[in-house]
Design an enzyme around this catalytic site. Structure first.
Site, short mmCIF file in Angstrom:
data_model
loop_
_atom_site.label_atom_id
_atom_site.label_comp_id
_atom_site.label_asym_id
_atom_site.label_seq_id
_atom_site.Cartn_x
_atom_site.Cartn_y
_atom_site.Cartn_z
N ALA A 190 0.80 -1.22 0.00
CA ALA A 190 0.00 0.00 0.00
C ALA A 190 0.84 1.28 0.00
CB ALA A 190 -0.93 0.01 1.21
N LYS A 191 2.16 1.16 0.04
CA LYS A 191 3.02 2.34 0.04
C LYS A 191 3.06 2.97 -1.36
CE LYS A 191 4.53 2.25 4.34
NZ LYS A 191 3.61 1.30 4.98
#
Length: 376
Positions: A190-191
């Site tokens: 999710a970065k």
């Protein structure tokens, strides 16, 4: 609607990602394959530092740096109080003591004034030796390195930039992961730049530090993996993840950073005057790991989150609890009085769907729901 739509990204680059993965499978170099070296070179060139050393995850990236610096019991490491647990965790894991510093209301990042106050207080108490500052580039926005680097110089402290959320951000034209004496990032899916599992990297211009970290991450190896010159760990980025990241890095540079900033502008245009919107100061550029608004109080925040949930609009709270309130840190016996901003933020923040593949119609759906809630 997805909070961060990894599926949309994959469909957009499916051919390239599948091909890159298949090439690794065909070559069967699953550990320390060519793709890992290629990725490290591409990342170091992008950031503008001499060395990029990949590893298993962002938390171990910070741990490896602290271990290479010899951080241990009796040392003080200064950490922002409003951030993910890992930033304080790695300090305690090394036996050192985390000193939590309150943050700035507008940027969510470490407050330089309170940082210096904490350093002075630690020196005056004389129980711990100040060693390291770990600023966090929260939600994609770099910390105030102009002031923090000056403070570090004055007190002879090292800086470890935690850019787990900040990869792609900039301060005065200088990219995140290039500040301080070393920097780390995370490739958690999710970065801003994420792989399909865990992964991390360390960046530095320090040749000696890079050499020690490369040894530590592979069982303290010397000339080869059966020549062990120190006690290390097993912390490598596998080749399949590197293959995915090589494709994603191109997309990240070519359009994703720009696209996510366009989404930020759309949100701001629609929400300004109704809620507190993110502020990007002059000379800063954010990679927008999160788009975070502030509500009037905890009750309004929680009610809005539930209202959005009923409309199938995802949202997240980063973070419900500051570090000084975490059970793992109760031994430090810290007082709420020292962290008014962190506590207030934890009661009022709400992060909205944010990613480069978010459509304008989806932004409209989210913002219209928020305005309806606020105006009712």
């Amino acid at each position: 609607m997805e909070f961060r739509d990894l599926r949309a990204q994959y469909q957009y680059y499916k051919t390239e990602i599948d091909s890159s993965i298949q090439q690794v499978i065909n070559n069967t170099q699953f550990i320390e394959g060519k793709e890992v070296n290629d990725l490290e070179e591409q990342l170091s060139n992008y950031v503008g530092v001499k060395h990029c050393i990949t590893c298993a995850n962002g938390t171990e990236a910070m741990t490896l740096v602290l271990r290479a610096w010899g951080i241990q019991a009796g040392d003080a490491v200064f950490v922002p109080n409003f951030t993910f647990f890992a930033t304080g965790e790695v300090v305690s894991y090394c036996g050192a003591t985390p000193i939590f510093v309150d943050v700035c209301w507008d940027t969510f990042n470490m407050d330089p004034i309170k940082l210096e106050q904490a350093i002075v207080k630690t020196i005056q108490e004389g129980k711990l030796k100040p060693k390291v500052i770990i600023p966090v580039d929260l939600f994609g926005l770099p910390a105030d390195y102009g002031q923090i680097e000056e403070i570090a110089k004055n007190y002879q402290l090292s800086i470890l930039e935690d850019a787990a959320q900040g990869f792609g951000g900039q301060f005065k034209g200088k990219k995140a992961c290039s500040f301080g004496h070393a920097a780390t990032t995370s490739f958690f899916p999710a970065k801003p730049l994420g792989c399909y599992g865990d992964g991390g990297a360390i960046f530095t211009n320090d040749d000696a530090l890079a050499e020690v970290i490369r040894s530590l991450k592979i069982h303290g190896k010397g000339n080869d993996k059966y020549d062990n010159v120190r006690v290390g760990v097993n912390s490598r980025l596998d080749t399949l993840q590197a293959a995915v990241l090589k494709v994603k890095l191109k997309a990240f540079i070519n359009h994703e950073l720009q696209d996510v900033n366009e989404i930020y502008k759309l949100y701001n245009e629609r929400l300004a005057g109704y809620v507190e919107i993110p502020i990007i100061p002059n000379d800063y550029f954010s990679s927008f790991a999160q788009y975070t608004i502030k509500l009037k109080d905890e009750n309004e925040r929680n009610q809005l989150q539930e209202y959005l949930r009923q409309k199938n609009i995802p949202s997240m709270i980063y973070y419900t609890k500051p570090l000084h309130r975490q059970a793992a840190f109760t031994y430090l016996k810290l007082e709420d009085l020292d962290y008014p901003v962190s506590i207030n933020l934890s009661q009022r923040v709400l992060s909205l769907p944010m990613h480069p593949y978010l459509k304008e119609a989806e932004v409209d759906l989210v913002t219209e729901a928020i305005l309806q809630f606020i105006q009712d």
